[in-house]
Each structure stands twice: as C-alpha cells, then as structure tokens.
Motif scaffolding. Structure first.
Motif, PDB file in Angstrom:
ATOM      1  N   UNK A   3      20.869  35.542  16.812  1.00 60.30           N
ATOM      2  CA  UNK A   3      22.206  35.744  17.295  1.00 60.30           C
ATOM      3  C   UNK A   3      22.017  35.900  18.822  1.00 60.30           C
ATOM      4  N   UNK A   4      21.330  36.979  19.232  1.00 65.53           N
ATOM      5  CA  UNK A   4      21.004  37.509  20.388  1.00 65.53           C
ATOM      6  C   UNK A   4      20.611  36.025  21.442  1.00 65.53           C
ATOM      7  N   UNK A   8      26.234  31.175  24.166  1.00 72.76           N
ATOM      8  CA  UNK A   8      27.541  31.244  23.716  1.00 72.76           C
ATOM      9  C   UNK A   8      28.234  30.196  24.564  1.00 72.76           C
ATOM     10  N   UNK A   9      28.856  29.207  23.766  1.00 71.87           N
ATOM     11  CA  UNK A   9      29.951  28.145  24.414  1.00 71.87           C
ATOM     12  C   UNK A   9      31.142  28.848  25.320  1.00 71.87           C
ATOM     13  N   UNK A  10      31.282  27.978  26.148  1.00 72.64           N
ATOM     14  CA  UNK A  10      32.399  28.622  27.179  1.00 72.64           C
ATOM     15  C   UNK A  10      33.749  28.726  26.168  1.00 72.64           C
ATOM     16  N   UNK A  11      34.018  27.894  25.478  1.00 78.94           N
ATOM     17  CA  UNK A  11      35.137  27.743  24.739  1.00 78.94           C
ATOM     18  C   UNK A  11      35.255  28.982  23.552  1.00 78.94           C
ATOM     19  N   UNK A  12      34.244  29.612  23.448  1.00 74.46           N
ATOM     20  CA  UNK A  12      34.000  30.480  21.991  1.00 74.46           C
ATOM     21  C   UNK A  12      34.988  31.731  22.617  1.00 74.46           C
ATOM     22  N   UNK A  13      35.948  32.249  21.639  1.00 72.96           N
ATOM     23  CA  UNK A  13      36.563  33.354  21.990  1.00 72.96           C
ATOM     24  C   UNK A  13      35.722  34.649  21.979  1.00 72.96           C
ATOM     25  N   UNK A  14      36.033  35.749  22.461  1.00 74.25           N
ATOM     26  CA  UNK A  14      35.236  36.704  22.604  1.00 74.25           C
ATOM     27  C   UNK A  14      35.888  38.119  22.091  1.00 74.25           C
ATOM     28  N   UNK A  59      41.973  36.909  28.456  1.00 79.24           N
ATOM     29  CA  UNK A  59      40.622  36.707  28.674  1.00 79.24           C
ATOM     30  C   UNK A  59      39.833  37.716  29.292  1.00 79.24           C
ATOM     31  N   UNK A  60      38.447  37.873  28.976  1.00 83.16           N
ATOM     32  CA  UNK A  60      37.724  38.844  29.379  1.00 83.16           C
ATOM     33  C   UNK A  60      36.619  37.967  30.108  1.00 83.16           C
ATOM     34  N   UNK A  61      36.890  38.012  31.447  1.00 83.97           N
ATOM     35  CA  UNK A  61      35.988  37.313  32.500  1.00 83.97           C
ATOM     36  C   UNK A  61      34.896  38.104  33.249  1.00 83.97           C
ATOM     37  N   UNK A  62      33.633  37.901  33.403  1.00 85.22           N
ATOM     38  CA  UNK A  62      32.595  38.740  34.046  1.00 85.22           C
ATOM     39  C   UNK A  62      32.676  38.561  35.554  1.00 85.22           C
ATOM     40  N   UNK A  63      31.832  39.163  35.978  1.00 83.73           N
ATOM     41  CA  UNK A  63      31.771  39.073  37.587  1.00 83.73           C
ATOM     42  C   UNK A  63      31.312  37.594  38.047  1.00 83.73           C
ATOM     43  N   UNK A  64      30.598  36.955  37.209  1.00 84.91           N
ATOM     44  CA  UNK A  64      30.413  35.615  37.343  1.00 84.91           C
ATOM     45  C   UNK A  64      31.191  34.498  37.290  1.00 84.91           C
ATOM     46  N   UNK A  70      31.372  40.229  23.142  1.00 89.34           N
ATOM     47  CA  UNK A  70      30.603  39.755  21.953  1.00 89.34           C
ATOM     48  C   UNK A  70      31.549  38.358  21.422  1.00 89.34           C
ATOM     49  N   UNK A  71      30.714  37.390  21.168  1.00 89.98           N
ATOM     50  CA  UNK A  71      31.497  36.026  20.757  1.00 89.98           C
ATOM     51  C   UNK A  71      32.031  36.317  19.254  1.00 89.98           C
ATOM     52  N   UNK A  72      33.140  35.800  19.179  1.00 89.11           N
ATOM     53  CA  UNK A  72      33.672  35.429  17.744  1.00 89.11           C
ATOM     54  C   UNK A  72      33.435  33.957  17.471  1.00 89.11           C
ATOM     55  N   UNK A  73      32.439  33.656  16.772  1.00 84.51           N
ATOM     56  CA  UNK A  73      31.719  32.423  16.817  1.00 84.51           C
ATOM     57  C   UNK A  73      32.784  31.421  15.913  1.00 84.51           C
TER      58      UNK A  73
END
Length: 219
Positions: A3-4, A8-14, A59-64, A70-73
């Motif tokens: 899993x690590x 993680x796809x862009x569209x996957x919920x977190x 939405x949780x968006x990082x600095x990038x 954590x993904x909700x697959x």
C-alpha cells in the motif's frame, strides 16, 4: 505491491475530505420557474455549464498543489473527477492525455464487454496518459479482473451520476440511487446532486497497451 508504494491517483478521495452537509441544500427555482435543488449560498461554480448542481466536498491540497492525506481507495473526489473528465486529463497524474490517435480509456471488461466498432460506451472513468497506462491496470481492482483499452477519437459529454433528492414536509430528503448515468436535458436533474461526470465513448479503436509507445512529451 504494498500500500505504501502505490501511486495514488489524482481523483482518489483522501481522508479528511468531507462532503457538504445536507443542511446546505434547499428548494429553489430554475430559470424556467420550476422547483429545483440548490444551495443556500450557491455560487456559479456549484453548477456545471449544463446547469446541473454538483455535490460539494472539501479538498486537502499540499504545497505542491496536489491532493494530500491518506487515500480512500474506493472513493472518488467529485470535483477532481469532474475536472479530469471535463478537460480529458489523466486520472492518475492530471497530465494531458491527447495523442495523435486520440485519448486512452481503460474500461472494465464486465462494463464494456466485447467492444466493437460502432458501439457507444458510457463511462465515468477519466482517461489515462500513456505513461501511466500500465500503473492503472496494476492498481485498479476492477481492471485487474479484465479490461478493454480503447483509443477514443470522440467522447462527447453524456450526463452525470449522483443522488436524487426530493422535497418533503420534513425538508430535503435524499432518495435511493445507483450508478446509472442520467443524461443531460432530463427533468429529473432539477432535483439531482451530481458526483461524477459521464462521457460517451464512440469512434474508437481497441488497442493493446504493449503496442503503444510513450512519447517523451505530448500535449
């Protein structure tokens, strides 16, 4: 693959990305004066160009500038699915997917069956770029059971998937729904909260992923 190490796809919920409360919804009227579903503080971004109301989700968006957490697959983020489907961007990296031959879509075998020229398939799965075609197959449980790779030259918008609502004496109420796509220009969409955008795949060629060549760059 652990899993690590999974991409993680862009569209996957977190985890931590939460849908808006039903208390934010209200009964309103559309441009024709008919009753419709709306938000109390509705803005232009809440509806797509066809006038359909979309479910809000944080939405949780990082600095990038990309999703973090954590993904909700098994869950898809509605805004990111809508973004990639509207712009025909890769559902994994949100990069461009256009090639000289069209856009690559990967459809579960159970959904697409044996695709033949002239068939019209409906999908809520955004395309993938050539660089991530094999990753998509390896990581998606639905594709691992069998898939059809389609190089699509025409994929017009069809409608949406989501949740129907109705007005009752107690207020707004969600109704049982399923993943059946609802076409645009259908009256039931006035009382519908969309969560996924659907396209029709037509004018396509069935391809083998191993026969495709990943270019250094494409637009």
């Amino acid at each position: 693959m652990s899993t690590v190490s999974r991409l993680v796809p862009y569209i996957t919920a977190r985890e931590g990305e939460e849908p808006e409360s039903i208390l934010a919804l209200r009964a309103t009227f559309d441009r024709a004066g008919r009753s419709a579903l709306g938000y109390w503080d509705e803005s232009r971004e809440d509806r797509d160009p066809r006038g359909v109301l979309w479910g809000r989700c944080s939405q949780l968006i990082g600095r990038d500038g990309l999703p973090s957490g954590r993904p909700q697959w098994r869950l898809v983020h509605p805004a990111r699915q809508r973004e990639t489907m509207t712009q025909l961007r890769c559902q994994i990296c949100v990069g461009p997917t256009r090639t000289p031959e069209g856009h690559l879509f990967l459809e579960p075998r159970a959904a697409s069956g044996v695709a033949r020229p002239g068939d019209i398939l409906r999908t809520a799965q955004p395309p993938v770029c050539l660089a991530h075609r094999h990753v998509a197959v390896k990581q998606c449980p639905h594709l691992q059971k069998g898939y059809t790779a389609l190089m699509v030259r025409s994929a017009p918008l069809y409608g949406v998937i989501g949740t129907p609502y109705q007005w009752t004496a107690q207020g707004i109420k969600a109704l049982p729904g399923d993943d059946t796509p609802i076409p645009y220009r259908t009256s039931k969409l006035r009382w519908f909260l969309a969560s996924q955008l659907v396209r029709c795949l037509q004018d396509f060629t069935v391809v083998d992923l191993d026969d495709l060549t990943t270019p250094d760059s494409y637009a």
